[in-house]
Scaffold this motif. Structure first.
Motif, PDB file in Angstrom:
ATOM      1  N   LEU A   1      46.537   2.141  10.979  1.00 42.73           N
ATOM      2  CA  LEU A   1      45.791   3.391  11.166  1.00 42.73           C
ATOM      3  C   LEU A   1      46.292   4.467  10.204  1.00 42.73           C
ATOM      4  N   LEU A   2      47.605   4.612  10.121  1.00 41.95           N
ATOM      5  CA  LEU A   2      48.174   5.628   9.233  1.00 41.95           C
ATOM      6  C   LEU A   2      47.906   5.296   7.764  1.00 41.95           C
ATOM      7  N   LEU A   3      47.892   4.013   7.435  1.00 44.73           N
ATOM      8  CA  LEU A   3      47.596   3.616   6.069  1.00 44.73           C
ATOM      9  C   LEU A   3      46.154   3.980   5.699  1.00 44.73           C
ATOM     10  N   GLY A   4      45.237   3.811   6.647  1.00 38.96           N
ATOM     11  CA  GLY A   4      43.853   4.215   6.412  1.00 38.96           C
ATOM     12  C   GLY A   4      43.746   5.712   6.165  1.00 38.96           C
ATOM     13  N   ILE A   5      44.494   6.488   6.957  1.00 39.17           N
ATOM     14  CA  ILE A   5      44.500   7.944   6.765  1.00 39.17           C
ATOM     15  C   ILE A   5      45.072   8.301   5.400  1.00 39.17           C
ATOM     16  N   ALA A   6      46.149   7.634   5.007  1.00 40.83           N
ATOM     17  CA  ALA A   6      46.786   7.911   3.715  1.00 40.83           C
ATOM     18  C   ALA A   6      45.838   7.601   2.558  1.00 40.83           C
ATOM     19  N   LEU A   7      45.137   6.465   2.634  1.00 39.27           N
ATOM     20  CA  LEU A   7      44.175   6.110   1.585  1.00 39.27           C
ATOM     21  C   LEU A   7      43.044   7.118   1.490  1.00 39.27           C
ATOM     22  N   ALA A   8      42.546   7.535   2.658  1.00 36.36           N
ATOM     23  CA  ALA A   8      41.453   8.502   2.665  1.00 36.36           C
ATOM     24  C   ALA A   8      41.901   9.845   2.093  1.00 36.36           C
TER      25      ALA A   8
ATOM     26  N   MET B   1      44.438  10.465   0.070  1.00 40.37           N
ATOM     27  CA  MET B   1      44.721  10.329  -1.361  1.00 40.37           C
ATOM     28  C   MET B   1      43.426  10.363  -2.163  1.00 40.37           C
ATOM     29  N   SER B   2      42.381   9.724  -1.638  1.00 39.84           N
ATOM     30  CA  SER B   2      41.086   9.719  -2.321  1.00 39.84           C
ATOM     31  C   SER B   2      40.487  11.118  -2.372  1.00 39.84           C
ATOM     32  N   ILE B   3      40.590  11.836  -1.262  1.00 45.38           N
ATOM     33  CA  ILE B   3      40.052  13.205  -1.221  1.00 45.38           C
ATOM     34  C   ILE B   3      40.838  14.120  -2.154  1.00 45.38           C
ATOM     35  N   ALA B   4      42.176  13.925  -2.178  1.00 47.63           N
ATOM     36  CA  ALA B   4      43.010  14.743  -3.067  1.00 47.63           C
ATOM     37  C   ALA B   4      42.639  14.501  -4.532  1.00 47.63           C
ATOM     38  N   PHE B   5      42.426  13.254  -4.884  1.00 41.55           N
ATOM     39  CA  PHE B   5      42.018  12.931  -6.248  1.00 41.55           C
ATOM     40  C   PHE B   5      40.676  13.593  -6.586  1.00 41.55           C
ATOM     41  N   LEU B   6      39.724  13.505  -5.648  1.00 43.40           N
ATOM     42  CA  LEU B   6      38.411  14.105  -5.868  1.00 43.40           C
ATOM     43  C   LEU B   6      38.517  15.616  -6.052  1.00 43.40           C
ATOM     44  N   ALA B   7      39.328  16.261  -5.211  1.00 42.50           N
ATOM     45  CA  ALA B   7      39.489  17.717  -5.305  1.00 42.50           C
ATOM     46  C   ALA B   7      40.139  18.114  -6.630  1.00 42.50           C
ATOM     47  N   GLY B   8      41.155  17.326  -7.054  1.00 44.70           N
ATOM     48  CA  GLY B   8      41.836  17.635  -8.310  1.00 44.70           C
ATOM     49  C   GLY B   8      40.927  17.507  -9.516  1.00 44.70           C
ATOM     50  N   VAL B   9      40.149  16.422  -9.575  1.00 44.16           N
ATOM     51  CA  VAL B   9      39.236  16.220 -10.703  1.00 44.16           C
ATOM     52  C   VAL B   9      38.144  17.278 -10.703  1.00 44.16           C
ATOM     53  N   TYR B  10      37.614  17.578  -9.522  1.00 47.10           N
ATOM     54  CA  TYR B  10      36.577  18.610  -9.398  1.00 47.10           C
ATOM     55  C   TYR B  10      37.094  19.954  -9.914  1.00 47.10           C
ATOM     56  N   LEU B  11      38.357  20.248  -9.577  1.00 48.65           N
ATOM     57  CA  LEU B  11      38.959  21.518  -9.992  1.00 48.65           C
ATOM     58  C   LEU B  11      39.070  21.602 -11.514  1.00 48.65           C
TER      59      LEU B  11
ATOM     60  N   ILE C   1      30.735  14.306 -10.193  1.00 53.90           N
ATOM     61  CA  ILE C   1      32.026  13.807  -9.709  1.00 53.90           C
ATOM     62  C   ILE C   1      32.110  13.927  -8.197  1.00 53.90           C
ATOM     63  N   LEU C   2      31.622  15.041  -7.660  1.00 55.20           N
ATOM     64  CA  LEU C   2      31.653  15.256  -6.210  1.00 55.20           C
ATOM     65  C   LEU C   2      30.804  14.214  -5.483  1.00 55.20           C
ATOM     66  N   PHE C   3      29.626  13.921  -6.044  1.00 54.02           N
ATOM     67  CA  PHE C   3      28.729  12.944  -5.420  1.00 54.02           C
ATOM     68  C   PHE C   3      29.333  11.540  -5.463  1.00 54.02           C
ATOM     69  N   ILE C   4      29.840  11.154  -6.644  1.00 50.72           N
ATOM     70  CA  ILE C   4      30.420   9.811  -6.783  1.00 50.72           C
ATOM     71  C   ILE C   4      31.627   9.648  -5.860  1.00 50.72           C
ATOM     72  N   GLY C   5      32.512  10.633  -5.896  1.00 51.04           N
ATOM     73  CA  GLY C   5      33.715  10.554  -5.069  1.00 51.04           C
ATOM     74  C   GLY C   5      33.396  10.514  -3.588  1.00 51.04           C
ATOM     75  N   SER C   6      32.452  11.335  -3.147  1.00 52.94           N
ATOM     76  CA  SER C   6      32.079  11.367  -1.729  1.00 52.94           C
ATOM     77  C   SER C   6      31.499  10.026  -1.283  1.00 52.94           C
ATOM     78  N   SER C   7      30.682   9.436  -2.158  1.00 55.09           N
ATOM     79  CA  SER C   7      30.069   8.144  -1.827  1.00 55.09           C
ATOM     80  C   SER C   7      31.123   7.072  -1.624  1.00 55.09           C
ATOM     81  N   PHE C   8      32.114   7.060  -2.518  1.00 54.91           N
ATOM     82  CA  PHE C   8      33.140   6.027  -2.414  1.00 54.91           C
ATOM     83  C   PHE C   8      34.089   6.279  -1.243  1.00 54.91           C
TER      84      PHE C   8
END
Length: 594
Positions: A517-524, A526-536, A548-555
Motif C-alpha cells: 500500500l505504501l509503495l503504491g502511494i510512493a509511486l503515485a 513521485m509521479s505527481i511530483a515529476f509532473l508538477a516539476g516539469v509543468y513548472l 504535459i499536464l494531460f499526458i501526465g494525468s492520464s498516466f
C-alpha cells in the motif's frame, strides 16, 4: 613413421561412400529452361550422337531426377512440351524424385493447355493414373490446388478410370467438396470416377465434413440430395456434421443441418459435448441464438460431466455468450446449476481465471455467491486457495479481487483448518514471500534515492529561477509535498520489510500488505511530483504545459487503476476498501478485456 594429425580421419574417409548427383547436359538444360526450341532440338540431337544411342534410351536426368519434360512443363514452354509428347512420348511417364510426372506438375499449376497436351499424348493416357510419393494422381493434385478446369479435362479423358484414395485418405469427392466445385461433385456422384466410397477405414475423411470446412453450402445441399446417409458419418473425435459446422462458426451450415436433420443437435461427441456446448465454449452468440430458436429444449442438455451450456461458456471465459444467456429469462435456472463436482458457472470461471466473466456474474443478483462445491468451497474459497498455492498471475489476482470487491462469502470451515495450515506452512511458500519482499524492497530503495535527489534539486536549476518567487508557485509547493511523501513512504516500506524479514509468517503477511500500500502511494506521489516539476519548468509555454499536464494525468490515472487491485487485494474484507476498489477494478477488467 608418419603420424596423421587427426588419427582415424583417413580411415573413416576410406570407408565412406559418396553418391554423385544426376547431371544433365548444360546446353540441353539451358535450352529447356529458356524455352529455345531450336537450341533444344540441337542439344538433344548432340546428346544422341554423343552416346550413340536411340532417343528412347537417352533419358538424361537433373539432380532431382527431372527430365526435360518436367523442366519444360514447370516453365510452361508449350512448344517444347508439344514436341516431346509427339516425338518422345516415353518421357510422359517418367517420374522425378518426388514421384511426380509432368502431368502432376501441370495439374498442380492448373495449366489447362499443358494438361491437354500431356493427356493427349499416345503414351498411357499421358500418365493419368500415375501416383506420386503422396499417393496423388494428377486429378488429385488438380482438385487439391483448386483448379476446376484442369480437373474437368482429366475426368473427361477417362471417366471410368479407377482412382484410389491418397495417403491422407482423401478421395476425389472429398477434394472436390473441399474446393467447392459443385459441378465436379455432381459429375463424380452421377458417374463415379474410381473409389470415392465413404466407408471403410477412410470414413473419417467424409466429403460432408470437407464441404463444411470449406463453407460450401451448395456442395452440402448437393451431398444431402444425392446421399443423405453420408451425413451419419462421424469424425475421429465422434463429432457429427453439426458439431463441425458449429466449431467452424458456420451459421448457414448450422441452419441447414438443423432444418434437415434436427437429431444432430441431440448427439454427443466422444468428449460428451453436444453441439450447443461446442457453440457455448467458443462464444458463438449468433449460433447459440439460432440453435435455441429452432430447438429450445437443447438448453437442458448436459455434458458427460453434468455441465450445461452456461458452464461451457464460463469455463472458456466467453463473457459475451454469458451476457447473452443472462439476458434470457428462460435460461435463469442454469445460472446456479451445479455439475458433477458441484461447480456452478461462477466456480468454473473462478477456477480457470476469467476475472471479467466473474465480474459479470457477481453483479447479477440471481447468482448465488454462497453456493459451495463438493469440496465445500465457495468461489472465493477457490480464488483464495489458488492465491495461497502461488497462482499469483495478474488474471488470478483480478479474479480474487472481483469476488472480494462485492463481498463474496467464504464457506464456514472448522477452526482447526486454519491453525493446521499455519502450523504446517511449506518451505516454497516462505521462499516466495522472501522473493516478494526483495522485489518490493528494491523498488522502495530506488524510489527513496530518486526522491531524495530530486528534493535537493530545484526544477529548472538555481540559476534560472529565483527561489523566493518559486516558493509562491502552487506547482512548486505541490512538487515539494509529493516528493516528501514519496520519499518517506518508501523509507517506511524499506524499514517495514526489514522488520518483516525477522518476524513470524503471520507478521510477514501483514507487513507485505502494508508495504504494498505504501509503495503504491510512493509511486503515485513521485509521479505527481515529476509532473508538477516539469509543468513548472515549461509553464511559460502554455500549450506545452497543458500537453504535459494531460499526458501526465492520464498516466497517473492508469497507474492508480493498475495498482489499486494489487494494493487492496488483501484488504477487501473491509467495506470501505471494497467500495474504494470497485470502480478501478472494473475499469481494469474492461480495459484489458480480461
Amino acid at each position: 613413421m608418419y603420424v596423421p594429425k587427426y588419427p582415424g580421419l583417413l580411415e573413416e574417409e576410406e570407408e565412406e561412400t559418396y553418391q554423385t548427383a544426376e547431371t544433365m547436359d548444360p546446353k540441353l538444360y539451358r535450352a529447356t529452361t529458356e524455352g529455345d526450341i531450336l537450341e533444344f532440338a540441337r542439344a538433344l540431337e548432340q546428346a544422341h550422337d554423343q552416346y550413340h544411342t536411340p532417343p528412347a534410351s537417352c533419358v538424361q536426368l537433373g539432380p532431382q531426377k527431372t527430365t526435360v519434360l518436367h523442366i519444360a512443363t514447370s516453365f510452361a514452354h508449350y512448344e517444347i512440351v508439344k514436341l516431346i509428347c509427339k516425338d518422345l512420348p516415353f518421357f510422359v511417364v517418367e517420374k522425378n524424385a518426388k514421384g511426380d510426372t509432368a502431368l502432376h506438375i501441370a495439374a498442380r499449376a492448373g495449366d489447362s493447355l499443358l494438361v491437354t497436351l500431356l493427356v493427349n499424348s499416345d503414351f498411357k493416357d499421358g500418365g493419368l493414373g500415375e501416383k506420386n510419393e503422396e499417393g496423388n494422381t494428377a486429378l488429385h493434385e488438380a482438385l487439391k490446388y483448386g483448379h476446376e478446369e484442369a480437373a474437368r479435362i482429366l475426368i473427361n479423358k477417362n471417366p471410368e478410370m479407377c482412382y484410389s484414395l491418397n495417403k491422407e485418405g482423401k478421395s476425389l469427392l472429398y477434394l472436390a467438396a473441399e474446393a467447392g466445385f459443385v459441378t465436379i461433385v455432381r459429375l463424380l456422384m452421377d458417374n463415379p470416377v474410381g473409389n470415392y466410397s465413404l466407408g471403410g477405414k477412410h470414413k473419417h475423411k467424409s466429403p460432408v465434413f470437407a464441404a463444411i470446412l470449406g463453407r460450401n453450402i451448395d456442395v452440402i445441399k448437393l451431398l444431402w440430395e444425392k446421399d443423405p446417409s453420408s451425413f451419419q458419418l462421424r469424425s475421429g473425435k465422434g463429432k457429427n456434421p453439426l458439431h463441425a459446422a458449429v466449431c467452424m462458426g458456420y451459421t448457414e451450415g448450422v441452419n441447414f443441418l438443423l432444418d434437415k436433420h434436427c437429431e444432430f443437435a441431440y448427439q454427443k461427441d466422444k468428449h460428451g459435448f453436444y453441439p450447443i456446448h461446442s457453440a457455448s465454449s467458443k462464444g458463438l452468440v449468433d449460433i447459440i441464438k439460432l440453435m435455441l430458436q429452432q430447438r429450445p429444449d437443447i438448453r437442458e442438455l448436459l455434458t458427460a460431466h453434468g455441465q450445461n451450456m452456461l458452464h461451457a461458456a464460463a469455463r472458456s471465459g466467453k463473457y459475451k455468450a454469458v451476457e447473452y444467456m443472462l439476458k434470457m429469462p428462460e435460461l435463469e435456472k442454469l445460472i446456479n446449476e451445479k455439475d458433477e463436482d458441484g461447480h456452478t458457472p461462477l466456480h468454473l470461471a473462478t477456477i480457470f481465471g476469467h476475472p471479467k466473466l466473474v465480474g459479470i456474474l457477481v453483479r447479477d443478483e440471481r447468482v448465488n455467491l454462497k453456493l459451495v462445491n463438493n469440496n465445500r468451497q465457495t468461489a472465493l474459497d477457490i480464488a483464495e486457495e489458488q492465491m495461497e498455492m502461488g497462482f499469483t498471475s495478474f488474471q488470478k489476482r483480478l479474479t480474487c479481487m472481483a469476488l472480494r470487491v462485492v463481498g463474496a462469502p467464504r464457506a464456514h470451515k472448522p477452526k482447526t483448518f486454519r491453525s493446521i495450515t499455519v502450523k504446517h506452512e511449506d518451505q516454497p511458500d516462505t521462499e516466495r514471500r522472501r522473493d516478494k519482499i526483495n522485489v518490493i524492497l528494491l523498488v522502495a530503495t530506488i524510489i527513496a534515492t530518486v526522491t531524495y535527489t530530486s528534493g535537493l534539486t530545484i526544477p529548472g536549476g538555481y540559476n534560472n529561477i529565483n527561489p523566493d518567487q518559486l516558493l509562491e508557485k502552487v506547482k512548486f509547493q505541490e512538487y515539494i509535498i509529493c516528493d516528501t511523501i514519496a520519499m518517506y513512504s518508501s523509507i517506511i516500506v524499506a524499514v517495514t520489510l526489514l522488520w518483516a524479514q525477522l518476524g513470524d509468517p503471520s507478521s510477514t503477511r501483514v507487513a507485505l500488505k502494508l508495504a504494498l500500500l505504501l509503495l503504491g502511494i510512493a509511486l503515485a506521489m513521485m509521479s505527481i511530483a515529476f509532473l508538477a516539476g516539469v509543468y513548472l519548468v515549461v509553464s511559460k509555454l502554455r500549450w506545452l504545459a497543458n500537453v504535459i499536464l494531460f499526458i501526465g494525468s492520464s498516466f497517473i490515472i492508469a497507474l492508480a487503476v493498475i495498482f489499486v487491485p494489487l494494493c487492496f487485494l488483501g484488504s477487501l474484507n473491509y467495506h470501505v476498501f471494497r467500495r474504494l476498489s470497485y470502480y478501478p477494478l472494473y475499469l481494469v477488467l474492461y480495459t484489458l478485456g480480461a
